[in-house]
Design an enzyme around this catalytic site. Structure first.
Site, PDB file in Angstrom:
ATOM      1  N   GLU A 148       0.840  -1.211   0.000  1.00  0.00           N
ATOM      2  CA  GLU A 148       0.000   0.000   0.000  1.00  0.00           C
ATOM      3  C   GLU A 148       0.873   1.258   0.000  1.00  0.00           C
ATOM      4  OE1 GLU A 148      -1.080   3.053   2.646  1.00  0.00           O
ATOM      5  OE2 GLU A 148      -1.773   1.288   3.753  1.00  0.00           O
ATOM      6  N   GLU A 193      10.262   1.530   1.996  1.00  0.00           N
ATOM      7  CA  GLU A 193       8.946   1.495   2.619  1.00  0.00           C
ATOM      8  C   GLU A 193       8.781   0.290   3.544  1.00  0.00           C
ATOM      9  OE1 GLU A 193       6.763   3.998   2.401  1.00  0.00           O
ATOM     10  OE2 GLU A 193       8.200   5.044   1.111  1.00  0.00           O
TER      11      GLU A 193
HETATM   12 ZN   LIG Z   1       1.314   2.717   6.922  1.00  0.00          ZN
END
Ligand SMILES: [Zn+2]
Length: 1070
Positions: free
Chosen positions: A158, A233
């Site tokens: 995401e 990330e």
């Molecule tokens: Zn997050």
């Protein structure tokens, strides 16, 4: 779950998600920070709320359900509106030509919308196209993404898909959109079983730009080819020099470390005992995240981010033909896949007997650990999804049990004094199978069993005896008001509807059903009328809870060594990793670390930046949004009226000046506010009072509001009483406010004691979960009077006050009770009162006589005498130490004192600093979950803050580098235009009518004129590079004179004080 799921939000969006997403999803990104549209709202319960409109009636209690009467609204016998005129339609042949087949269509009166379900023929993608006259358009694409383990794949994905794509090959198109679009919503959420990408805008061109960036991101992201994005990330080893220790870094990794530092989250996670996808954590367990490989990550995207596995939502007043045209460009590039079969969510079969889980959580050493246990009972209610009527009935039951302070289960638990506060969210029905959770925290070791017994015996008693009629009526009214008013605050209505629809649609059920509440509501009402409430609710309690063997009891024990032990385990693993590496490996890792940082710190080339579509300044209105506002006078009290269409609801604020309050009474103000609503009057018990509020109004709340006023020494400080009601109940609303102000008795010592322990527990929770808010409040307290006041009513000082007060309630109750009475006398009087009313003309006129009667009943006092407050807090740098694995680091100074004069360009500049310099250095390369700055134009305080930050001094160095960043800054016209447009997006944040009326009142209180708004807007629109350069001195002032406050772990504070002797004064808070 309420589970752990936990809301993973950046500071700015957290308030929203918590309310509307029921803590199910991880909302990871940020919504924008509205600097100009609204003064920063200070209220004790939320010191840093960055939502674009004031969160309506948000109180601590609304965690129980979105139906909390004070969280929401009242009933409306309002005549249903005439059927909407025909909205533009897609002709079948046009749809077919674009590759879509119409599956079904309906007009949905509840949301005055025409909804059409399409199927993309080639891939099977499903599209809900909802047309109506709402200008706040919403798009969302949702994939089913059930994880198999706790490596956090869905969550990391995401984050990662928004880091560049085929058409938008830059580091973070998402951030470019944050900077330069008029979005009214922009974020992404990971749920336990799905991932959701929504955007919203009122500007059609802007809206389609956002849609295109999101579609390209989910289908063609660069992260599946670029290992460095996964590292950034997700997780990676970091080694700056072969002689140093290896550490873990990664945005999600740190985000989840923060989540796992909070006991409530650990509790929620532990309650998820399942052998389905719900048994693992889609967000990622920091101990498991480093097991994730890039190959698995890529495969997950390939498999699940496919049109065949998607559900797409469009909503608003744009052309539905255009929606299909845009989609066909993307969907046509794919063939069908089996993803949708593979992603199907399997239900958990119910256990045949209850189970018990014992977990530990990281606790500080302070206080009596024996009293810091937690216990929560959880039931999985059914082995399959429930029908809508049962769900609605369960929601209703939940409100009856827990929705208000007067609700029996909540009341009995708190009155038992077996614990400080309630945990567990009641009924949760956002996932495949609904569940019910309830328990307490701050429980003594010996009382755990008593809590469990009390929960079941109370439920048993309620099943046997039923609820009283007034309670039923109050809940019904509250829920109906809420459904009909559909006030989603700053959250787009279309998004709220999308999330409701998706809640069923994702499980292959009918997407239209959840939008249609009218029939099930009427059915439920008539069943209650016919059969009596007992025969409706008692069987539900028996079946789903009392006789349900699928019960998971979670007991949580405080462990003062856990944080250090987890830290040590991580170190050990990393040492082993290092030991296994050869000299060449280490050199390679050092180089990889440098390469990643270099990449992160290298700006995108201008060609890449240009790919992100943006509006031009011509698309921007030259004038600020106008809110009709008339200032009048009724019997000596100033009345502001806002003539706006509100669908027959009247909104009012009655505001009292707090200037004449004695300094030592300030910290009692939040408890005073709570007492007004929860203690009862001469004639009514607090239960009756609450039920009356529920039956007659859409809710009443009371809270303090404090802000600096630009150019003035004295702060603006008020007590705000906020209420709403349907037109037919205007008089009831003002009558109720009057009796709350004048008749409430401050006599119930036991209830007051509960308020104190609940507030203390809440503040402790906030310290762990929103340390940036605590740090910001503390810095403000050191810098100005308004900040000092707020901190007394909601910061660390408040927590300290509550701890002492808890001891005092028993000995000094008479004293405390008369202090509460004294607050009432000093605050509530006709002098210093202002009334704000928002409704349409007819109801404004109707309200006048009622207001006039209300005003005449207010006490009059001698002219308000202002009390001089002595407000300084020591200005030393301060470390607030808590057991945590991640820090919150702040630095602030008053830049007006340093000679800066307000210019609208400051909004553009501070937003730009947040979205570039701080985002890149604090988040992207620093590994913190967030870093941003905030300029309070009323006080002149400019603050830097970080969120879930692995660093401390290093982050301060980044803040101090802001001046140099501006000095060296080169910015082309495109970038500048984007920055200006993004700022206007904040300033023009979308507001529902109640929020418009409220903002207008705040501007009035703070002396912000329409002329000033116009001038600031012009200054924003004409911001130039020169303004950025001129801001450098202000940033140097923060660097040289700023005060530092960090909420941090003991280890990091020790290390910092070793590095820079005596840098921090240490304040051990937990
Ligand atoms: Zn997050």
């Amino acid at each position: 779950m309420e589970r752990v799921a936990l809301v993973r939000c950046l500071p700015c969006s957290s308030a929203l998600c918590r309310t509307y997403l029921n803590s199910h999803s991880h909302a990871c990104r940020r919504s924008s920070i509205p600097l100009l549209s609204l003064p920063r709202r200070r209220r004790s319960s939320r010191l840093l709320t960055y939502s674009s409109s004031p969160p309506y009636f948000r109180t601590s209690s609304n965690r129980f359900s979105s139906f909390s009467p004070r969280a929401v609204l009242s009933p409306s016998p309002s005549p249903s509106p005439p059927p909407s005129p025909g909205f533009p339609q897609v002709k079948d042949e046009v749809a077919l030509k674009l590759g879509f087949q119409k599956v079904s269509e309906e007009f949905i009166p509840e949301c005055k919308s025409k909804a059409v379900l399409f199927r993309h023929i080639k891939t099977g993608a499903q599209v809900m196209s909802v047309s109506n006259d709402d200008e706040n358009k919403v798009f969302g694409i949702v994939f089913r993404t059930p994880p198999k383990d706790s490596t956090g794949i869905p969550h990391i994905l995401e984050h990662s898909v928004l880091c560049g794509s085929r058409k938008y090959p830059l580091k973070e198109p998402f951030v470019e959109l944050l900077k330069g679009s008029l979005h009214t919503f922009l974020n992404a959420f990971t749920y336990p079983d799905r991932t959701c990408y929504p955007v919203a805008s009122t500007n059609t061109k802007d809206f389609y730009n956002l849609v295109d960036v999101y579609l390209d991101a989910v289908f063609f992201p660069r992260c599946v080819e670029d290992f460095q994005i996964f590292q950034q990330e997700g997780w990676h080893f970091e080694l700056n020099d072969p002689s140093e220790d290896i550490t873990y870094k990664g945005v999600v990794f740190n985000e989840m470390k923060g989540v796992y530092s909070q006991p409530d989250n650990i509790l929620g996670r532990a309650a998820q005992q399942a052998n389905t996808t719900y048994g693992v954590d889609s967000g990622g367990d920091p101990r498991v995240i480093p097991k994730l490989t890039f190959e698995e990550f890529k495969e997950f995207h390939r498999k699940y981010y496919h049109p065949s596995n998607s559900r797409i939502w469009f909503y608003g007043n744009d052309d539905p033909n255009e929606r299909l045209r845009i989609l066909s460009e993307y969907l046509d590039l794919f063939d069908s896949s089996l993803a949708s079969d593979e992603s199907r969510i399997e239900p958990q079969t119910l256990f045949s007997k209850p189970i018990r889980i014992v977990e530990t959580y990281p606790a500080g050493e302070g206080g009596d650990l024996k009293k810091k246990h937690m216990v929560c009972l959880n039931w999985l209610l059914s082995d399959k999804p429930l029908d809508l009527e049962t769900e609605l009935t369960l929601g209703f039951l939940n409100h009856l049990l827990l929705g208000t302070p007067a609700s029996p289960l909540r009341k009995i638990l708190l009155e038992s004094r077996l614990g400080d506060a309630i945990v567990g969210g009641g009924v949760e029905d956002e996932l495949l199978q609904p569940q019910f959770s309830i328990g307490m925290k701050g429980v003594s070791e010996d009382d755990i069993q008593k809590v469990e017994e009390l929960v079941t015996s109370t439920l048993r008693k309620l099943a046997e005896e039923g609820f009283d009629t007034d309670a039923i009526e109050a809940s019904m009214n509250t829920i109906e008001f809420s459904l009909r008013e559909n006030n989603t605050g700053s959250f787009p209505r279309g998004l709220s509807l999308m999330l409701q629809s998706i809640g069923k649609w994702i499980y292959d059920m009918d997407p239209f059903e959840p939008l249609k509440y009218e029939k099930p509501l009427q059915d439920l009402k008539s069943r209650i009328a016919k059969e009596g409430s007992k025969s409706v609710f008692s069987p539900l309690i028996e079946k789903f809870v009392l006789n349900n063997p699928h019960q998971v009891t979670v007991e949580m024990q405080p462990d003062p060594e856990k944080a250090a032990r987890d830290e040590a385990t991580e170190k050990q693993i990393l040492q082993k990793v290092k030991a296994s590496m050869t000299t060449e490996d280490l050199a390679e890792l050092t180089q990889a670390t440098q390469e990643l940082r270099l990449k992160q710190e290298t700006p995108d080339p201008p060609e890449a930046l240009k790919t992100v579509p943006s509006l031009s300044l011509q698309d921007i209105p030259k004038e600020p949004i106008h809110v009709p506002s008339e200032v009048g006078n009724i019997n000596g009290v100033k009345v502001l009226q806002h003539d706006l269409f509100t669908n027959d609801v009247l909104y009012t604020e009655i505001v009292f000046n707090m200037n004449s309050l004695k300094q030592e009474l300030l910290p009692l103000v939040p408890l005073f506010c709570q007492s007004l609503l929860e203690m009862g009057t001469k004639d009514l018990t607090f239960v009756q009072l609450n039920q009356l509020i529920g039956r007659k109004t859409g809710g009443i709340s009371v809270y303090p509001f404090t802000s600096s006023v630009r150019g003035k020494e004295d702060p603006c400080s008020h007590m705000v009483v906020r209420g709403k009601a349907m037109a037919g109940h205007i008089e009831d609303l003002y009558d109720l406010v009057n009796s709350i102000l004048q008749d409430v008795q401050f006599s119930d010592q036991q209830r007051f004691k509960q308020f104190v322990s609940q507030s203390r527990a809440r503040m402790e929770n906030r310290l762990r979960g929103s340390g940036h808010g605590i740090a910001a409040a503390r810095m403000d307290a050191k810098l100005n009077a308004a900040g000092w006041m707020s901190e007394k009513m909601g910061g660390l000082s408040y927590l300290e006050f509550l701890r002492t007060l808890e001891e005092r309630v028993d000995e000094d109750w008479d004293d405390i009770s008369s202090s509460l009475e004294e607050i009432r006398k000093s605050v509530f009087s006709k002098q210093g009162c202002l009334i704000n009313v928002t409704a349409d003309r007819k109801n404004l006129v109707n309200a006048e006589k009622v207001v006039s009667k209300f005003v005449d009943l207010l006490p009059t006092s001698s002219p308000v005498a202002k009390i001089a407050w002595n407000f300084r807090v020591p200005s030393a740098n301060e470390a607030i130490v808590i057991p945590t694995q991640v820090n919150y680091v702040g630095k602030a100074a008053n830049i007006y004192d340093a000679g800066y004069q307000l210019n609208g360009s400051a909004y553009v500049i501070s937003k730009y600093i947040s979205n570039t310099w701080l985002w890149d250095r604090v988040r992207v390369s620093g590994g913190a979950y967030g870093g941003f700055c905030d300029f309070d134009t009323h006080s002149g305080v400019f603050s830097f803050l970080s969120y879930r930050d692995p660093n401390l001094l290093k982050t301060l160095d980044v803040y101090d580098g802001t001046g140099d960043f501006l000095r060296e800054l080169q910015i082309d016209d495109d970038t500048l235009t984007k920055a200006i447009i993004g700022t206007i997006g904040d300033v023009d944040a979308y507001q529902l009518p109640d929020a418009k009326g409220y903002s207008s009142m705040l501007r009035y209180l703070l002396g912000i004129t329409e002329e000033e708004r116009q001038r600031r807007r012009e200054e924003i629109l004409s911001t130039s590079l020169k303004d950025f350069k001129n801001f450098t001195d202000a940033m140097e002032a923060v660097k040289d004179k700023g005060v530092v406050v960090a909420v941090a772990s003991p280890e990091d504070v020790d290390a910092a004080n070793k590095d820079r002797p005596d840098f921090f004064q240490v304040n051990k808070a937990l």
